[in-house]
Write a protein that holds these residues in place. Structure first.
Motif, mmCIF file in Angstrom:
data_model
loop_
_atom_site.group_PDB
_atom_site.id
_atom_site.type_symbol
_atom_site.label_atom_id
_atom_site.label_comp_id
_atom_site.label_asym_id
_atom_site.label_seq_id
_atom_site.Cartn_x
_atom_site.Cartn_y
_atom_site.Cartn_z
ATOM 1 N N PHE A 70 35.807 33.518 51.852
ATOM 2 C CA PHE A 70 35.174 32.741 50.748
ATOM 3 C C PHE A 70 36.191 32.805 49.590
ATOM 4 C CE2 PHE A 70 31.130 34.464 52.789
ATOM 5 C CZ PHE A 70 30.726 33.139 53.330
ATOM 6 N N SER A 71 36.476 31.360 49.229
ATOM 7 C CA SER A 71 37.450 31.183 48.106
ATOM 8 C C SER A 71 37.009 30.451 46.991
ATOM 9 C CB SER A 71 38.693 30.366 48.861
ATOM 10 O OG SER A 71 39.572 29.960 47.906
ATOM 11 N N GLY A 72 37.228 31.121 45.628
ATOM 12 C CA GLY A 72 36.919 30.445 44.564
ATOM 13 C C GLY A 72 36.723 31.622 43.587
ATOM 14 N N GLY A 73 37.568 31.239 42.172
ATOM 15 C CA GLY A 73 37.215 31.961 41.048
ATOM 16 C C GLY A 73 36.164 31.566 40.242
ATOM 17 N N ASN A 74 36.478 30.983 39.206
ATOM 18 C CA ASN A 74 35.376 30.560 38.230
ATOM 19 C C ASN A 74 35.737 29.127 37.541
ATOM 20 O OD1 ASN A 74 34.127 33.528 36.980
ATOM 21 N ND2 ASN A 74 32.785 31.700 37.741
ATOM 22 N N SER A 75 34.953 28.230 37.247
ATOM 23 C CA SER A 75 35.249 27.110 36.550
ATOM 24 C C SER A 75 34.291 27.127 35.480
ATOM 25 C CB SER A 75 35.164 25.880 37.388
ATOM 26 O OG SER A 75 33.556 25.446 38.006
ATOM 27 N N ARG A 84 30.745 36.812 38.349
ATOM 28 C CA ARG A 84 31.668 37.667 38.979
ATOM 29 C C ARG A 84 32.737 36.663 39.729
ATOM 30 N NH1 ARG A 84 27.198 40.149 39.718
ATOM 31 N NH2 ARG A 84 27.068 39.523 41.765
ATOM 32 N N GLY A 85 32.568 35.612 39.930
ATOM 33 C CA GLY A 85 33.341 34.509 40.725
ATOM 34 C C GLY A 85 32.582 34.135 41.816
ATOM 35 N N GLU A 86 33.052 32.788 42.316
ATOM 36 C CA GLU A 86 32.335 31.979 43.408
ATOM 37 C C GLU A 86 32.469 32.702 44.722
ATOM 38 O OE1 GLU A 86 33.772 28.023 41.051
ATOM 39 O OE2 GLU A 86 34.550 28.540 42.999
ATOM 40 N N ALA A 87 33.769 33.245 44.979
ATOM 41 C CA ALA A 87 33.987 33.729 46.234
ATOM 42 C C ALA A 87 33.138 35.059 46.401
ATOM 43 C CB ALA A 87 35.312 34.087 46.496
ATOM 44 N N VAL A 88 32.876 35.979 45.272
ATOM 45 C CA VAL A 88 32.391 37.288 45.314
ATOM 46 C C VAL A 88 30.993 37.114 45.371
ATOM 47 C CG1 VAL A 88 31.773 39.162 43.885
ATOM 48 C CG2 VAL A 88 33.946 38.457 43.711
ATOM 49 N N HIS A 89 30.345 35.986 44.975
ATOM 50 C CA HIS A 89 28.631 35.730 45.112
ATOM 51 C C HIS A 89 28.741 35.061 46.169
ATOM 52 C CE1 HIS A 89 27.118 36.355 40.924
ATOM 53 N NE2 HIS A 89 28.330 36.331 40.436
ATOM 54 N N TYR A 90 29.319 34.311 46.837
ATOM 55 C CA TYR A 90 29.130 33.774 48.183
ATOM 56 C C TYR A 90 29.054 35.063 49.248
ATOM 57 C CZ TYR A 90 30.198 28.700 47.565
ATOM 58 O OH TYR A 90 30.033 27.629 47.154
ATOM 59 N N ARG A 91 30.100 35.873 49.124
ATOM 60 C CA ARG A 91 30.276 37.020 49.959
ATOM 61 C C ARG A 91 28.652 37.837 49.919
ATOM 62 N NH1 ARG A 91 30.771 42.346 48.830
ATOM 63 N NH2 ARG A 91 31.442 43.695 50.641
ATOM 64 N N GLU A 92 28.350 38.134 48.805
ATOM 65 C CA GLU A 92 27.092 38.886 48.708
ATOM 66 C C GLU A 92 26.218 38.192 49.320
ATOM 67 O OE1 GLU A 92 28.445 40.985 44.313
ATOM 68 O OE2 GLU A 92 26.876 39.050 44.460
ATOM 69 N N GLU A 107 38.893 35.607 48.526
ATOM 70 C CA GLU A 107 40.290 35.018 47.714
ATOM 71 C C GLU A 107 39.371 34.446 46.551
ATOM 72 O OE1 GLU A 107 41.998 33.384 45.473
ATOM 73 O OE2 GLU A 107 40.837 31.711 46.526
ATOM 74 N N PRO A 108 39.767 35.439 45.303
ATOM 75 C CA PRO A 108 38.881 35.420 44.281
ATOM 76 C C PRO A 108 39.773 34.621 43.351
ATOM 77 C CG PRO A 108 39.890 37.285 44.156
ATOM 78 C CD PRO A 108 40.651 36.923 45.368
ATOM 79 N N LYS A 109 40.834 33.753 43.449
ATOM 80 C CA LYS A 109 41.766 33.243 42.284
ATOM 81 C C LYS A 109 41.619 31.853 42.344
ATOM 82 C CE LYS A 109 44.697 37.183 42.161
ATOM 83 N NZ LYS A 109 46.122 37.613 42.580
ATOM 84 N N ALA A 110 41.203 30.945 43.326
ATOM 85 C CA ALA A 110 41.420 29.749 43.506
ATOM 86 C C ALA A 110 40.544 28.793 42.493
ATOM 87 C CB ALA A 110 41.210 29.146 45.062
ATOM 88 N N ALA A 111 41.180 27.839 41.769
ATOM 89 C CA ALA A 111 40.731 27.079 40.835
ATOM 90 C C ALA A 111 40.603 25.665 41.098
ATOM 91 C CB ALA A 111 41.619 27.073 39.640
ATOM 92 N N ASN A 112 40.998 25.272 42.230
ATOM 93 C CA ASN A 112 40.931 23.710 42.763
ATOM 94 C C ASN A 112 40.890 23.822 44.214
ATOM 95 O OD1 ASN A 112 43.768 23.619 43.570
ATOM 96 N ND2 ASN A 112 44.088 23.504 41.212
ATOM 97 N N THR A 113 40.341 22.592 44.817
ATOM 98 C CA THR A 113 40.789 22.845 46.405
ATOM 99 C C THR A 113 41.806 22.853 47.089
ATOM 100 O OG1 THR A 113 38.953 21.033 46.115
ATOM 101 C CG2 THR A 113 39.833 21.342 48.178
ATOM 102 N N GLY A 114 43.216 22.428 46.441
ATOM 103 C CA GLY A 114 44.446 22.987 46.952
ATOM 104 C C GLY A 114 44.522 24.302 47.027
ATOM 105 N N GLN A 115 44.161 24.927 45.680
ATOM 106 C CA GLN A 115 44.482 26.555 45.700
ATOM 107 C C GLN A 115 43.502 27.233 46.847
ATOM 108 O OE1 GLN A 115 44.186 27.835 41.588
ATOM 109 N NE2 GLN A 115 45.695 26.481 40.948
ATOM 110 N N ASN A 116 42.331 26.534 46.881
ATOM 111 C CA ASN A 116 41.467 27.222 48.216
ATOM 112 C C ASN A 116 42.192 27.114 49.596
ATOM 113 O OD1 ASN A 116 38.569 25.209 46.755
ATOM 114 N ND2 ASN A 116 38.953 27.563 46.576
ATOM 115 N N ILE A 117 43.021 26.052 49.840
ATOM 116 C CA ILE A 117 43.450 26.090 51.041
ATOM 117 C C ILE A 117 44.856 26.910 51.025
ATOM 118 C CG2 ILE A 117 44.548 24.563 52.684
ATOM 119 C CD1 ILE A 117 41.761 24.036 52.272
ATOM 120 N N VAL A 118 45.595 26.885 50.125
ATOM 121 C CA VAL A 118 46.870 27.385 50.022
ATOM 122 C C VAL A 118 46.658 29.294 50.055
ATOM 123 C CG1 VAL A 118 48.960 27.865 48.695
ATOM 124 C CG2 VAL A 118 48.231 25.609 49.183
#
Length: 229
Positions: A70-75, A84-92, A107-118
């Protein structure tokens, strides 16, 4: 019509039937129509939509992958809903649906789709997961853009796209704001069109009727999610 009779969905819309038809063309184009099959791993792409995590849980239970990132921080659009961030809530959410903790990476830091993948790719490598095929799980209208991004940034992986199986009417009802949903459909299509020129994604053909629908909706003011190019 008798008092208390059901009002058909299309009569409740604030947008015109023509605009809904145009939005439906774009909605359908955004979905890749991939046949789902078992993959080495999955990535649940962070967003405002908790349906991504629910879909991931169902696909895990169906045996389509052994591990999900699960990848994503906040926007600005998700901070209030997922503090608490997208990925954290997805995990829960996935844990509450029966996915075991050992099958989830965060993965709690990604801010866009490219970062999600990388960043997800790096996390899977760090965990020792050999990835030949990848199930990308996204919002329904983000399948095509996530596919194009992954093909650019992780060309070695075979990519299969999945999302919650909803029609446009159903998705609008789940969000509760038809103008916002259509703005998001239009914004994602702009990115599909423009991002290859910036090196962010592979190029994909946009059918003429979809392009014309996009142009009509932009002219009609469905433009709050457009980016400056």
């Amino acid at each position: 019509m008798s008092q208390g009779a059901h009002v058909p969905e299309h009569q409740q819309r604030l947008i015109t039937d023509e605009q809904f038809h145009d939005a439906t063309l774009i909605w359908n184009h955004h979905q890749m129509g991939h046949e789902l099959r078992p993959c080495s791993a999955a990535i649940g792409l962070g967003s405002h939509d908790l349906g991504v995590a629910g879909t991931a849980a169902g696909l895990y239970r169906a045996g389509l992958f052994p591990i999900v990132v699960f990848s994503g921080g906040n926007s600005p659009t998700t901070r209030a809903r997922f503090p608490r961030g997208e990925a954290v809530h997805y995990r829960e959410h996935a844990l509450s649906l029966g996915v075991p903790d050992e099958a989830i990476l965060v993965e709690p830091k990604a801010a866009n789709t490219g970062q999600n993948i990388v960043l997800s790719r790096a996390l899977l490598a760090e965990a020792g997961v050999a990835v030949e095929s990848l199930l990308l799980i996204s919002k329904p209208y983000m399948e095509r853009r996530s596919y194009a991004t992954c093909r650019k940034l992780w060309p070695e992986a075979e990519v299969v796209c999945a999302s919650e199986p909803l029609e446009l009417d159903e998705y609008i009802n789940s969000i509760g704001d038809e103008k916002l949903v259509i703005d998001m459909l239009v914004g994602d299509l702009q990115r599909v069109i423009e991002y290859p020129k910036l090196g962010f994604a592979v190029e994909q053909e946009v059918p003429r009727d979809v392009m014309e629908a996009y142009e009509r909706l932009v002219r009609a003011g469905f433009d709050s999610r457009l980016v400056t190019t």
